[in-house]
Scaffold this motif. Sequence first.
Motif, mmCIF file in Angstrom:
data_model
loop_
_atom_site.group_PDB
_atom_site.id
_atom_site.type_symbol
_atom_site.label_atom_id
_atom_site.label_comp_id
_atom_site.label_asym_id
_atom_site.label_seq_id
_atom_site.Cartn_x
_atom_site.Cartn_y
_atom_site.Cartn_z
ATOM 1 N N ALA A 1 7.373 -27.164 -10.003
ATOM 2 C CA ALA A 1 8.326 -27.758 -10.953
ATOM 3 C C ALA A 1 9.730 -27.216 -10.701
ATOM 4 O O ALA A 1 10.723 -27.961 -10.732
ATOM 5 C CB ALA A 1 7.890 -27.479 -12.387
ATOM 6 N N GLY A 2 9.830 -25.921 -10.444
ATOM 7 C CA GLY A 2 11.136 -25.323 -10.194
ATOM 8 C C GLY A 2 11.752 -25.833 -8.893
ATOM 9 O O GLY A 2 12.960 -26.090 -8.828
ATOM 10 N N MET A 3 10.926 -25.991 -7.849
ATOM 11 C CA MET A 3 11.445 -26.504 -6.578
ATOM 12 C C MET A 3 11.899 -27.955 -6.715
ATOM 13 O O MET A 3 12.905 -28.353 -6.114
ATOM 14 C CB MET A 3 10.379 -26.378 -5.486
ATOM 15 N N GLU A 4 11.186 -28.750 -7.487
ATOM 16 C CA GLU A 4 11.590 -30.146 -7.665
ATOM 17 C C GLU A 4 12.973 -30.238 -8.295
ATOM 18 O O GLU A 4 13.815 -31.046 -7.870
ATOM 19 C CB GLU A 4 10.569 -30.892 -8.514
ATOM 20 N N GLU A 5 13.219 -29.380 -9.278
ATOM 21 C CA GLU A 5 14.535 -29.393 -9.925
ATOM 22 C C GLU A 5 15.632 -28.898 -8.982
ATOM 23 O O GLU A 5 16.693 -29.523 -8.855
ATOM 24 C CB GLU A 5 14.499 -28.531 -11.189
ATOM 25 N N SER A 6 15.361 -27.793 -8.314
ATOM 26 C CA SER A 6 16.376 -27.217 -7.420
ATOM 27 C C SER A 6 16.658 -28.122 -6.225
ATOM 28 O O SER A 6 17.816 -28.372 -5.874
ATOM 29 C CB SER A 6 15.921 -25.840 -6.932
ATOM 30 N N PHE A 7 15.593 -28.607 -5.585
ATOM 31 C CA PHE A 7 15.768 -29.488 -4.440
ATOM 32 C C PHE A 7 16.429 -30.805 -4.847
ATOM 33 O O PHE A 7 17.231 -31.374 -4.097
ATOM 34 C CB PHE A 7 14.424 -29.762 -3.770
ATOM 35 N N GLY A 8 16.079 -31.301 -6.043
ATOM 36 C CA GLY A 8 16.674 -32.549 -6.519
ATOM 37 C C GLY A 8 18.174 -32.430 -6.704
ATOM 38 O O GLY A 8 18.936 -33.327 -6.316
ATOM 39 N N ASP A 9 18.611 -31.314 -7.312
ATOM 40 C CA ASP A 9 20.052 -31.098 -7.503
ATOM 41 C C ASP A 9 20.772 -31.000 -6.154
ATOM 42 O O ASP A 9 21.871 -31.542 -5.975
ATOM 43 C CB ASP A 9 20.283 -29.811 -8.308
ATOM 44 N N ALA A 10 20.150 -30.331 -5.199
ATOM 45 C CA ALA A 10 20.778 -30.168 -3.882
ATOM 46 C C ALA A 10 20.859 -31.500 -3.151
ATOM 47 O O ALA A 10 21.834 -31.766 -2.433
ATOM 48 C CB ALA A 10 19.989 -29.162 -3.054
ATOM 49 N N THR A 11 19.846 -32.350 -3.312
ATOM 50 C CA THR A 11 19.864 -33.660 -2.656
ATOM 51 C C THR A 11 21.013 -34.515 -3.153
ATOM 52 O O THR A 11 21.659 -35.236 -2.372
ATOM 53 C CB THR A 11 18.523 -34.390 -2.892
ATOM 54 N N LEU A 12 21.297 -34.444 -4.443
ATOM 55 C CA LEU A 12 22.417 -35.201 -5.005
ATOM 56 C C LEU A 12 23.749 -34.701 -4.458
ATOM 57 O O LEU A 12 24.693 -35.482 -4.287
ATOM 58 C CB LEU A 12 22.410 -35.097 -6.533
ATOM 59 N N ALA A 13 23.819 -33.408 -4.174
ATOM 60 C CA ALA A 13 25.082 -32.821 -3.707
ATOM 61 C C ALA A 13 25.293 -32.989 -2.217
ATOM 62 O O ALA A 13 26.432 -32.939 -1.740
ATOM 63 C CB ALA A 13 25.112 -31.329 -4.058
ATOM 64 N N ARG A 14 24.222 -33.212 -1.452
ATOM 65 C CA ARG A 14 24.336 -33.283 0.004
ATOM 66 C C ARG A 14 23.770 -34.599 0.506
ATOM 67 O O ARG A 14 22.571 -34.749 0.714
ATOM 68 C CB ARG A 14 23.589 -32.112 0.658
ATOM 69 N N GLN A 15 24.663 -35.564 0.732
ATOM 70 C CA GLN A 15 24.238 -36.879 1.205
ATOM 71 C C GLN A 15 23.823 -36.864 2.676
ATOM 72 O O GLN A 15 23.188 -37.802 3.163
ATOM 73 C CB GLN A 15 25.372 -37.890 1.002
ATOM 74 N N ASP A 16 24.184 -35.817 3.403
ATOM 75 C CA ASP A 16 23.823 -35.729 4.807
ATOM 76 C C ASP A 16 22.423 -35.146 5.012
ATOM 77 O O ASP A 16 21.923 -35.090 6.137
ATOM 78 C CB ASP A 16 24.847 -34.882 5.567
ATOM 79 N N ILE A 17 21.776 -34.700 3.928
ATOM 80 C CA ILE A 17 20.423 -34.147 3.991
ATOM 81 C C ILE A 17 19.480 -35.090 3.269
ATOM 82 O O ILE A 17 19.705 -35.430 2.103
ATOM 83 C CB ILE A 17 20.364 -32.740 3.366
ATOM 84 N N ASN A 18 18.421 -35.531 3.944
ATOM 85 C CA ASN A 18 17.522 -36.503 3.321
ATOM 86 C C ASN A 18 16.186 -35.910 2.893
ATOM 87 O O ASN A 18 15.342 -36.616 2.336
ATOM 88 C CB ASN A 18 17.286 -37.710 4.238
ATOM 89 N N LEU A 19 15.968 -34.597 3.156
ATOM 90 C CA LEU A 19 14.701 -33.983 2.741
ATOM 91 C C LEU A 19 14.846 -32.466 2.690
ATOM 92 O O LEU A 19 15.347 -31.859 3.637
ATOM 93 C CB LEU A 19 13.585 -34.359 3.723
ATOM 94 N N PHE A 20 14.428 -31.881 1.575
ATOM 95 C CA PHE A 20 14.262 -30.426 1.444
ATOM 96 C C PHE A 20 12.770 -30.148 1.320
ATOM 97 O O PHE A 20 12.049 -30.895 0.642
ATOM 98 C CB PHE A 20 14.976 -29.890 0.201
#
Length: 320
Positions: A86-105
Amino acid sequence: MARLRWPRQNLALHLLALNLLFVAPILIAALFFDVLASRRLQADVAAADLRLAQAVALETDALLVKARGAVEAFVRMPEVVDMDLAGMEESFGDATLARQDINLFYRLDAQGIMIFHYPTGPGSTVGVDFSYREYFQAARATGQPVFSQGRVSPTTQRPVATVVVPVYTAGGRFDGVVAANLELQRLSETMSVLGQDLRRGVQVTMVDAAGQVVAHSQPEASLLHSVLDTLPGVSQALAGHEGSLGGTSAGGHEGLYSYAAIPSAGWGVIVQRPAEIACATSGLFTAACCWPSSSLPSAPLCFGGGYPAGLSARWNSSPA
């Protein structure tokens, strides 16, 4: 008294010598200045292409360093270290919104098993063993961040390169990696925008540490094929050098190749300019110089026509 006649053959030779007297110095001067101009123009073109390669390399290096920093931040987050889904989903989700050049964490455990990735769909590779990946093995062996070779991700089915950072427990035990997939098509799109300002035929190619194409100024160009042995300048760029050289590609096209290194990932950038474009300005200079020279054999007859004509009349005149 016999009339004085000058042999016509000697007259033709004299006219030819007179023409050469006018033409030869101009031709020699034109060729001399053309050589100097060609060398100067080629040096200027090479310098401009090298600056372009350096600019692309510098911008890409900054982007990769920033991506590496984003992944390194995750290894200090308890939810990522402890593999809290659950914690990774939140953290990775926020990072995905901030980095359009990254498509997967994603997070792999110490055995290389996929524990979690974001986005979670549409496809999923959770539970798949990725311990065979060279980036996982390199991160485990060195304990340092690693940039992978380009490949097609089995999770997103997109061409990517991965930045990987190892995770360690408080006791110093290797506990897997945190990784982010860089969308290679984004790099090509950025370079295609840059390519709008390039002259027709000039191409910019970015290669990974294995010599595979990971981005190209022409969006329709294919990615992930090796040009290590077919594109001049690749081996020099991957060795960390920068400069320009003349060469011939695998397709037999001669050109000027300027190259620069991307040090953070061991990648390289090559600017390719076809020979006909690199020498176009010099060719125009040659044509401009040689046009009046080619027309000069008739110049003595045009501008000084009275002089040889007068001699001819005098040599063939009869006494009164």
